[in-house]
Design a protein around this motif. Structure first.
Motif, short mmCIF file in Angstrom:
data_model
loop_
_atom_site.label_atom_id
_atom_site.label_comp_id
_atom_site.label_asym_id
_atom_site.label_seq_id
_atom_site.Cartn_x
_atom_site.Cartn_y
_atom_site.Cartn_z
N VAL A 1 -42.12 16.43 -8.42
CA VAL A 1 -42.05 17.40 -7.32
C VAL A 1 -40.75 17.32 -6.52
O VAL A 1 -40.35 18.30 -5.89
N TRP A 2 -40.08 16.18 -6.51
CA TRP A 2 -38.88 16.01 -5.69
C TRP A 2 -37.99 14.95 -6.34
O TRP A 2 -37.74 13.89 -5.81
N THR A 3 -37.46 15.29 -7.50
CA THR A 3 -36.66 14.34 -8.27
C THR A 3 -35.44 13.85 -7.50
O THR A 3 -35.06 12.68 -7.57
N LYS A 4 -34.84 14.77 -6.73
CA LYS A 4 -33.61 14.44 -6.02
C LYS A 4 -33.78 13.30 -5.02
O LYS A 4 -32.82 12.59 -4.70
N GLY A 5 -34.99 13.13 -4.51
CA GLY A 5 -35.20 12.13 -3.48
C GLY A 5 -34.88 10.71 -3.92
O GLY A 5 -34.47 9.88 -3.11
N HIS A 6 -35.07 10.43 -5.25
CA HIS A 6 -34.87 9.05 -5.72
C HIS A 6 -34.05 8.97 -7.00
O HIS A 6 -33.82 7.86 -7.50
N ALA A 7 -33.56 10.10 -7.49
CA ALA A 7 -32.76 10.08 -8.72
C ALA A 7 -31.55 9.15 -8.65
O ALA A 7 -31.23 8.46 -9.64
N PRO A 8 -30.82 9.10 -7.50
CA PRO A 8 -29.64 8.22 -7.46
C PRO A 8 -29.96 6.74 -7.66
O PRO A 8 -29.06 5.94 -7.94
N THR A 9 -31.23 6.35 -7.54
CA THR A 9 -31.60 4.95 -7.80
C THR A 9 -31.24 4.56 -9.22
O THR A 9 -30.99 3.38 -9.51
N ASN A 10 -31.21 5.57 -10.11
CA ASN A 10 -30.85 5.36 -11.52
C ASN A 10 -31.86 4.43 -12.19
O ASN A 10 -31.57 3.28 -12.53
N TYR A 11 -33.06 4.99 -12.40
CA TYR A 11 -34.15 4.20 -12.97
C TYR A 11 -33.84 3.72 -14.39
O TYR A 11 -34.30 2.65 -14.82
N ALA A 12 -33.05 4.52 -15.14
CA ALA A 12 -32.71 4.12 -16.51
C ALA A 12 -31.90 2.82 -16.49
O ALA A 12 -32.14 1.91 -17.31
N LYS A 13 -30.97 2.72 -15.55
CA LYS A 13 -30.18 1.49 -15.44
C LYS A 13 -31.04 0.35 -14.94
O LYS A 13 -30.89 -0.80 -15.38
N TRP A 14 -31.95 0.67 -14.05
CA TRP A 14 -32.80 -0.38 -13.45
C TRP A 14 -33.65 -1.07 -14.50
O TRP A 14 -33.92 -2.28 -14.39
N ARG A 15 -34.06 -0.33 -15.53
CA ARG A 15 -34.94 -0.91 -16.55
C ARG A 15 -34.36 -2.18 -17.15
O ARG A 15 -35.07 -3.14 -17.46
N THR A 16 -33.04 -2.18 -17.34
CA THR A 16 -32.42 -3.33 -18.02
C THR A 16 -31.56 -4.19 -17.09
O THR A 16 -31.00 -5.20 -17.52
N ALA A 17 -31.44 -3.78 -15.83
CA ALA A 17 -30.57 -4.50 -14.90
C ALA A 17 -31.10 -5.89 -14.59
O ALA A 17 -32.32 -6.10 -14.47
N THR A 18 -30.18 -6.82 -14.47
CA THR A 18 -30.55 -8.19 -14.09
C THR A 18 -29.84 -8.62 -12.81
O THR A 18 -30.15 -9.68 -12.26
#
Length: 706
Positions: free
Chosen positions: A579-596
């Motif tokens: 419903v509101w992708t823009k609100g949290h898209a900059p978090t970059n969930y794809a990068k977060w998946r593998t970030a350490t």
């Protein structure tokens, strides 16, 4: 007129004292005329006390642990006492006042709220915490014709700390003995009240009893209604000496001027020193010393009729003081059990008290009839702000919300917590419909919490009952509950957030929402992160990635790996992705998946993550009310102040499902609501540009490109 209240003081319960005092104000406060005291005789002579009897309830929040409040009747130029006392003053020689209009005749059971004729001046002897609680309370409640003065309790403790005291009130139970020193020398009379007192009549009638004192009388008291001072209640029971049954000090009329002439400070000390040689300690705090003094000097006491202190401890003769409701003047919950006493009329007394607690406190703000009241600086500023608004503006209701002063009661429940150097407080706000989240949050976050609750007076009492019944909540003393009382058409979400933010007492804050559950162990993880990222010396906002579930029952993930598995299975989703992708898209969930390790992200339009920042961060912009842009504007200002947005690789929080709020429904259904929100956004951008200069132009450009 002066009033003093006594109770058991724990400084974090101080806010309850103020509730009592304001309860007083509801029914008993009066008008100022030309800034001078109004003596009771000229302004009240034509208002018989029997006519103004009503369910005027002065109640301190009757709890196991009381507190002290000091309240004054009449308005003197400068006066004051305490977190233990309540005072009201009448100046000598004040006979040149302008005549007040005659008060209209009042029916016996009509409220006296609109017929108060005398100003109130509260004097509080407080520690620093109680001072803060009470000053915010009085400032925000803005009760007409009421003044407040504060004095430092620490300067008086040495006067009584040498007295051994077994009473649960501790050192504060002895503070009444210091009143001739504590109160300003220009106060000649004072009424002293315990904070577990309920008034059922106009206090002006009690003040009038001073006129019945003989030339030698200095103290007015009601006889003790228990057999305590008669002795032999149990084996080896030996009370302090007293005159007959003794006197109860829950309600006292003190003639301060005469007491000072008698050298009261030396007299009570000599009495206490003499009796302590055999008694070793006091059992009933100041009451023992007052009674021992009176036994030696009976000519100094004026005995009050017992209906001025109807004592509701379990073994009293209080029922002899009244036969019908009109007989009741002052109800005193002097049992440690308070509302659980065994008096056969306790249901009536309890209902009287509880009914008053649920009254709309905004009624206290109404101007009084009769003598004109003296405007306070706060009321003058508020009136000027209201006059500046254009009532023809289609967004008038939104703009009016920005200048609305909401009543605030800090630390509604007991709070005891000493923060450490790198400590973090979870900061959130809620209304009654989110109350069920509190227990779960407390189970997920063991650290301190600062919660602002937006509630009506009646809802506040429901919350109190809920918290007292919850094993989880009543065992947590590191949760600060701050009430913001309902007023106006919109939920003032950012104002409420700011109340919670201002009252966090740790170096760092986790700015969250109450419908999110933090991952288990997040408190300790964040404390390590603020050290590792040198938050003390850099401007950083640590982003905690947000997820959501549509399931009301969720097996909460215990690790990042388990969360990713649930994300892949469709049990969890990235927050508001649909419903509101823009609100949290900059978090970059794809990068977060593998970030350490933590990684920096750039601000983007409409970004509204949940962040950990230093407590001195910018506050939320209070023009945004209800739904829309309340968090977005805050993150934008953090970026304008050059905070680095750092996403934490091993942190997460999960949004739990709930029904849509009333405000989001208004946003979706009302074009004018959405138009006004757009107007407020534009004005916010303009203000941001003026504040931060050319660096803020990117926000305006980003908004126009949407």
């Amino acid at each position: 007129m002066h009033l003093l209240c006594r109770g058991r003081v724990k400084l974090l319960v101080a806010s309850f004292t103020a509730v009592i005092l304001l309860t007083w104000l509801y029914l008993l406060a009066g008008n100022l005329e030309n800034g001078r005291s109004l003596l009771l005789a000229p302004c009240l002579a034509d208002t018989p006390a029997a006519q103004v009897l009503d369910r005027a309830v002065l109640e301190s929040r009757v709890r196991e642990e009381g507190n002290y409040g000091n309240q004054q009747w009449g308005a003197s130029a400068d006066t004051g006492p305490e977190d233990v006392e309540n005072t009201a003053e009448e100046k000598n020689g004040n006979s040149n006042h302008t005549e007040c209009p005659r008060a209209p005749s009042v029916q016996k059971c009509e409220s006296i709220l609109f017929h108060r004729r005398n100003p109130l001046h509260f004097h509080f002897i407080t520690d620093t915490v109680a001072h803060r609680i009470l000053s915010i309370l009085f400032q925000s409640w803005m009760v007409p014709s009421v003044r407040v003065s504060f004095y430092d309790a620490d300067e008086l403790k040495s006067e009584v700390s040498w007295i051994p005291n077994k009473h649960y009130s501790g050192i504060y139970g002895l503070m009444k003995l210091t009143l001739t020193k504590a109160l300003p020398s220009n106060l000649s009379k004072v009424i002293v009240l315990d904070t577990d007192i309920t008034f059922a009549t106009d206090i002006a009638e009690l003040w009038g009893i001073f006129q019945k004192f003989t030339d030698k009388q200095v103290i007015g008291l009601v006889e003790n209604q228990s057999d305590w001072y008669l002795g032999n209640l149990w084996k080896n029971h030996k009370p302090w000496p007293a005159l007959g049954r003794g006197f109860n000090t829950g309600v006292i009329l003190l003639y301060l001027e005469r007491l000072r002439r008698l050298r009261w400070e030396q007299m009570w000390r000599l009495t206490a020193e003499r009796e302590l040689m055999s008694m070793l300690s006091t059992s009933l705090a100041d009451q023992d010393i007052f009674n021992a003094f009176i036994k030696q000097n009976p000519v100094l006491v004026h005995q009050l009729p017992c209906f001025w202190n109807v004592q509701l401890s379990d073994h009293t003769r209080s029922e002899q003081c009244y036969t019908e409701v009109s007989d009741l003047k002052v109800i005193h919950w002097n049992s440690p059990k308070k509302l659980r006493v065994k008096n056969k009329h306790v249901e009536f007394f309890r209902n009287l008290y509880l009914t008053f607690l649920e009254y709309d406190g905004n009624l206290l703000r109404r101007e009084l009839f009769g003598c004109p009241s003296q405007a306070t600086p706060e009321s003058v500023r508020l009136q000027a702000s209201l006059e500046d608004l254009d009532e023809d503006d289609q967004c008038y209701d939104f703009r009016r919300e920005r200048v609305t002063v909401h009543r605030v009661h800090l630390y509604f429940l007991q709070y005891e917590y000493t923060p450490t150097k790198d400590d973090i407080t979870l900061v959130a706000q809620l209304s009654m419909d989110r109350l069920q989240m509190l227990e779960a949050i407390c189970k997920h976050w063991e650290g301190p919490i600062s919660l602002a609750l937006y509630m009506s007076d009646a809802e506040a009492q429901q919350f109190l009952r809920y918290a007292q019944a919850s094993e989880v909540l009543k065992n947590r003393k590191n949760v600060g509950y701050h009430l913001v009382y309902k007023e106006g058409q919109f939920y003032p979400v950012n104002l409420v957030r700011n109340v919670a933010l201002r009252n966090a007492n740790t170096p760092y804050v986790f700015l969250a929402d109450v419908d999110f559950l933090p991952m288990y162990g997040l408190y300790d993880y964040l404390r390590r992160a603020v050290v590792q990222l040198d938050m003390a010396h850099t401007k950083k906002a640590l982003v905690v990635p947000a997820f959501e579930t549509l399931r009301y029952r969720l097996s909460f993930p215990k690790s990042k790996a388990e969360l990713l598995s649930m994300l892949d299975m469709g049990t969890l989703y990235t927050f508001r992705y649909h419903v509101w992708t823009k609100g949290h898209a900059p978090t970059n969930y794809a990068k977060w998946r593998t970030a350490t390790t933590p990684y920096k992200v750039e601000w983007e339009s409409d970004f509204e993550p949940y962040v950990v920042v230093r407590r001195d961060c910018p506050e939320y912009d209070q023009r945004f009310v209800g739904f829309g842009w309340n968090k977005v504007s805050h993150i934008m200002e953090l970026d304008a102040q050059e905070y680095d947005l750092m996403v934490l690789p091993n942190a997460f929080m999960i949004h739990m499902p709930h029904a849509p709020s009333f405000d989001i429904s208004k946003f979706r259904s009302s074009p004018s609501y959405r138009n006004c929100l757009g107007t407020l956004k534009d004005e916010f951008h303009q203000d941001l540009s003026r504040k931060y200069g050319s660096a803020a132009l990117k926000y305006l450009t980003a908004q126009r490109n949407i």
